[in-house]
Scaffold this motif. Structure first.
Motif, PDB file in Angstrom:
ATOM      1  N   GLY A  82       0.781  -1.223   0.000  1.00  7.25           N
ATOM      2  CA  GLY A  82       0.000   0.000   0.000  1.00  7.25           C
ATOM      3  C   GLY A  82       0.815   1.277   0.000  1.00  7.25           C
ATOM      4  N   GLN A  83       2.136   1.156  -0.088  1.00  6.84           N
ATOM      5  CA  GLN A  83       2.990   2.353  -0.099  1.00  6.84           C
ATOM      6  C   GLN A  83       3.851   2.366  -1.351  1.00  6.84           C
ATOM      7  OE1 GLN A  83       5.042   3.551   3.453  1.00  6.84           O
ATOM      8  NE2 GLN A  83       3.865   2.168   4.746  1.00  6.84           N
ATOM      9  N   GLY A  84       4.226   3.557  -1.774  1.00  6.20           N
ATOM     10  CA  GLY A  84       5.169   3.676  -2.868  1.00  6.20           C
ATOM     11  C   GLY A  84       6.556   3.284  -2.408  1.00  6.20           C
ATOM     12  N   PHE A 130       9.862  -5.830   1.348  1.00  9.86           N
ATOM     13  CA  PHE A 130      10.436  -6.239   0.064  1.00  9.86           C
ATOM     14  C   PHE A 130      11.463  -5.178  -0.319  1.00  9.86           C
ATOM     15  CE2 PHE A 130      10.602  -8.826  -3.510  1.00  9.86           C
ATOM     16  CZ  PHE A 130      10.420  -8.129  -4.696  1.00  9.86           C
ATOM     17  N   LEU A 167      14.241  -3.589  -2.964  1.00 11.15           N
ATOM     18  CA  LEU A 167      14.577  -3.519  -4.379  1.00 11.15           C
ATOM     19  C   LEU A 167      15.845  -2.704  -4.588  1.00 11.15           C
ATOM     20  CD1 LEU A 167      11.028  -2.889  -5.824  1.00 11.15           C
ATOM     21  CD2 LEU A 167      12.511  -4.776  -6.485  1.00 11.15           C
ATOM     22  N   PHE A 209      15.646  -2.198 -12.426  1.00 14.18           N
ATOM     23  CA  PHE A 209      15.449  -2.778 -11.103  1.00 14.18           C
ATOM     24  C   PHE A 209      15.892  -4.227 -11.063  1.00 14.18           C
ATOM     25  CE2 PHE A 209      13.133   0.328  -8.617  1.00 14.18           C
ATOM     26  CZ  PHE A 209      12.602   1.173  -9.560  1.00 14.18           C
ATOM     27  N   GLY A 210      16.326  -4.660  -9.891  1.00 12.04           N
ATOM     28  CA  GLY A 210      16.556  -6.063  -9.635  1.00 12.04           C
ATOM     29  C   GLY A 210      15.242  -6.758  -9.336  1.00 12.04           C
ATOM     30  N   SER A 211      15.307  -8.043  -9.069  1.00 17.06           N
ATOM     31  CA  SER A 211      14.086  -8.819  -8.849  1.00 17.06           C
ATOM     32  C   SER A 211      13.642  -8.821  -7.393  1.00 17.06           C
ATOM     33  CB  SER A 211      14.291 -10.253  -9.324  1.00 17.06           C
ATOM     34  OG  SER A 211      15.398 -10.825  -8.672  1.00 17.06           O
ATOM     35  N   GLY A 212      14.421  -8.225  -6.515  1.00 17.41           N
ATOM     36  CA  GLY A 212      13.979  -8.026  -5.139  1.00 17.41           C
ATOM     37  C   GLY A 212      14.387  -9.114  -4.165  1.00 17.41           C
ATOM     38  N   ARG A 224      12.903 -10.543  -0.399  1.00 16.18           N
ATOM     39  CA  ARG A 224      11.865 -10.486   0.642  1.00 16.18           C
ATOM     40  C   ARG A 224      12.508 -10.823   1.973  1.00 16.18           C
ATOM     41  NH1 ARG A 224       6.973  -8.458   0.982  1.00 16.18           N
ATOM     42  NH2 ARG A 224       6.514  -9.298  -1.080  1.00 16.18           N
ATOM     43  N   ARG A 231       7.256   7.795 -16.059  1.00 21.31           N
ATOM     44  CA  ARG A 231       7.406   6.410 -16.477  1.00 21.31           C
ATOM     45  C   ARG A 231       6.281   5.571 -15.889  1.00 21.31           C
ATOM     46  NH1 ARG A 231      13.674   6.183 -15.643  1.00 21.31           N
ATOM     47  NH2 ARG A 231      14.036   8.353 -15.075  1.00 21.31           N
ATOM     48  N   TYR A 276       5.615   1.585 -14.875  1.00 18.25           N
ATOM     49  CA  TYR A 276       6.253   0.299 -14.642  1.00 18.25           C
ATOM     50  C   TYR A 276       5.188  -0.751 -14.354  1.00 18.25           C
ATOM     51  CZ  TYR A 276      10.971   2.279 -14.074  1.00 18.25           C
ATOM     52  OH  TYR A 276      12.179   2.898 -14.276  1.00 18.25           O
ATOM     53  N   GLN A 278       4.784  -4.310 -12.280  1.00 22.04           N
ATOM     54  CA  GLN A 278       5.460  -5.123 -11.277  1.00 22.04           C
ATOM     55  C   GLN A 278       4.627  -6.358 -10.967  1.00 22.04           C
ATOM     56  OE1 GLN A 278       6.131  -3.337  -7.391  1.00 22.04           O
ATOM     57  NE2 GLN A 278       7.844  -4.722  -6.962  1.00 22.04           N
ATOM     58  N   GLY A 321       6.091 -10.165  -6.197  1.00 25.81           N
ATOM     59  CA  GLY A 321       7.365 -10.729  -5.791  1.00 25.81           C
ATOM     60  C   GLY A 321       8.509 -10.505  -6.760  1.00 25.81           C
ATOM     61  N   ARG A 322       8.320  -9.616  -7.719  1.00 27.51           N
ATOM     62  CA  ARG A 322       9.365  -9.316  -8.705  1.00 27.51           C
ATOM     63  C   ARG A 322       9.656  -7.821  -8.718  1.00 27.51           C
ATOM     64  NH1 ARG A 322      10.008 -13.431 -12.360  1.00 27.51           N
ATOM     65  NH2 ARG A 322      12.019 -12.404 -12.687  1.00 27.51           N
ATOM     66  N   GLY A 323      10.744  -7.451  -9.394  1.00 25.32           N
ATOM     67  CA  GLY A 323      11.067  -6.044  -9.526  1.00 25.32           C
ATOM     68  C   GLY A 323      10.246  -5.386 -10.630  1.00 25.32           C
ATOM     69  N   PRO A 324      10.067  -4.060 -10.579  1.00 25.89           N
ATOM     70  CA  PRO A 324       9.322  -3.343 -11.628  1.00 25.89           C
ATOM     71  C   PRO A 324      10.056  -3.402 -12.964  1.00 25.89           C
ATOM     72  CG  PRO A 324       9.543  -2.009  -9.636  1.00 25.89           C
ATOM     73  CD  PRO A 324      10.464  -3.172  -9.482  1.00 25.89           C
ATOM     74  N   ILE A 364       2.876   0.936 -11.664  1.00 25.42           N
ATOM     75  CA  ILE A 364       3.404   2.029 -10.862  1.00 25.42           C
ATOM     76  C   ILE A 364       3.775   3.199 -11.765  1.00 25.42           C
ATOM     77  CG2 ILE A 364       5.196   2.730  -9.223  1.00 25.42           C
ATOM     78  CD1 ILE A 364       5.509  -0.232  -8.501  1.00 25.42           C
ATOM     79  N   LEU A 390      13.322  10.884  -8.029  1.00 26.75           N
ATOM     80  CA  LEU A 390      12.174  10.097  -8.467  1.00 26.75           C
ATOM     81  C   LEU A 390      11.085  10.103  -7.406  1.00 26.75           C
ATOM     82  CD1 LEU A 390      13.510   6.865 -10.165  1.00 26.75           C
ATOM     83  CD2 LEU A 390      13.040   9.104 -11.161  1.00 26.75           C
ATOM     84  N   PHE A 445       7.440   8.186  -6.528  1.00 25.94           N
ATOM     85  CA  PHE A 445       6.697   6.986  -6.876  1.00 25.94           C
ATOM     86  C   PHE A 445       5.246   7.080  -6.438  1.00 25.94           C
ATOM     87  CE2 PHE A 445      10.073   4.015  -8.098  1.00 25.94           C
ATOM     88  CZ  PHE A 445      11.195   4.681  -7.651  1.00 25.94           C
ATOM     89  N   GLY A 446       4.345   6.631  -7.298  1.00 27.88           N
ATOM     90  CA  GLY A 446       2.971   6.415  -6.881  1.00 27.88           C
ATOM     91  C   GLY A 446       2.870   5.101  -6.118  1.00 27.88           C
ATOM     92  N   THR A 447       1.746   4.887  -5.473  1.00 33.91           N
ATOM     93  CA  THR A 447       1.562   3.656  -4.695  1.00 33.91           C
ATOM     94  C   THR A 447       1.095   2.498  -5.554  1.00 33.91           C
ATOM     95  OG1 THR A 447      -0.655   4.363  -4.098  1.00 33.91           O
ATOM     96  CG2 THR A 447       1.107   4.881  -2.547  1.00 33.91           C
TER      97      THR A 447
END
Lengths: 113, 113
Positions: free
Chosen positions: A40-42, A88, A90, A104-107, A109, B34, B36, B38, B41-44, B89, B101, B103-105
């Motif tokens: 729920g957050q950016g 999570f 990134l 971006f990387g894949s993150g 957790r 931009r 994105y 997402q 569980g992955r990156g944007p 996003i 940058l 970011f939106g939520t």
């Protein structure tokens, strides 16, 4: 293939432990960034580095530390001072310091157990 | 205050239908915007990037629009597929500084069969 590799994909931390998240890029990008993503957050910026051996605090740096000894690597340490580390994470990189062409990387957790 | 707001927060549509996601921003001076995608569980992953002078940009079934005067952008998805289920996003760049940058939520899109 060029890209950003984050490891591990999942990480569990006990209370009071420090853990380190890895971020490696082979894109020859100058700048690297660490973000935290909560539901729920950016994305929120933790730290960023524009050149080797230099880094700057982002909006939520407390309880985190980084290093930039090599252009390709920007590890993030989540210290025991970070009271709510479950999130999570990134990693991202850009060619220039202005933040153009974000990749971006894949993150990772991270969960506190 | 520089902010990015997205709507709706979540959206459920039937496979094959079209949908439009909204992004309003107050970032100034504006550099680029931009969108994105997402996956969980992955990156944007970048879909489009638009500068001040661009009104529309397409990437396959994704079409982004930008109205720099009203500071609004939209992402239109045509003939949705199950694989479009993801968070989308909106990210707006400020013209100055390395930490530039916002970011939106995100909008959580679910495509159902």
């Amino acid at each position: 293939d060029g890209g950003i590799t984050q490891s591990p994909k999942y990480l569990f931390r006990k209370e009071g432990q420090n853990v380190t998240l890895s971020c490696e890029q082979n894109l020859n990008h100058d700048a690297m960034y660490w973000y935290r993503q909560d539901p729920g957050q950016g994305l929120r910026l933790i730290y960023y580095s524009q050149i080797v051996n230099d880094f700057q605090k982002g909006d939520i740096a407390e309880g985190y530390s980084v290093s930039r000894e090599k252009k390709e690597s920007f590890p993030l340490t989540v210290t025991s001072a970070q009271k709510n580390p479950t999130a999570f994470y990134l990693c991202a990189s850009t060619l220039g310091w202005r933040g153009d062409g974000y990749t971006f990387g894949s993150g990772t957790r991270l969960t506190v157990v | 205050k520089n902010q990015v707001e997205q709507s709706p927060q979540s959206l459920i549509i039937l496979e094959g239908k079209n949908c439009t996601l909204q992004c309003n921003y107050t970032v100034s001076p504006f550099s680029n915007l931009r969108w994105y995608k997402q996956d969980t569980g992955r990156g944007p992953v970048s879909l489009t990037i638009m500068t001040f002078s661009e009104n529309t940009k397409s990437n396959g079934r994704y079409t982004a629009t930008l109205d720099a005067d009203t500071k609004q952008s939209s992402l239109h998805i045509t003939a949705s597929q199950l694989s479009d289920s993801a968070s989308y996003i909106c990210v707006v760049s400020h013209q100055t500084g390395a930490n530039n940058l916002f970011f939106g939520t995100g909008t959580r899109l679910t495509v159902i069969p």
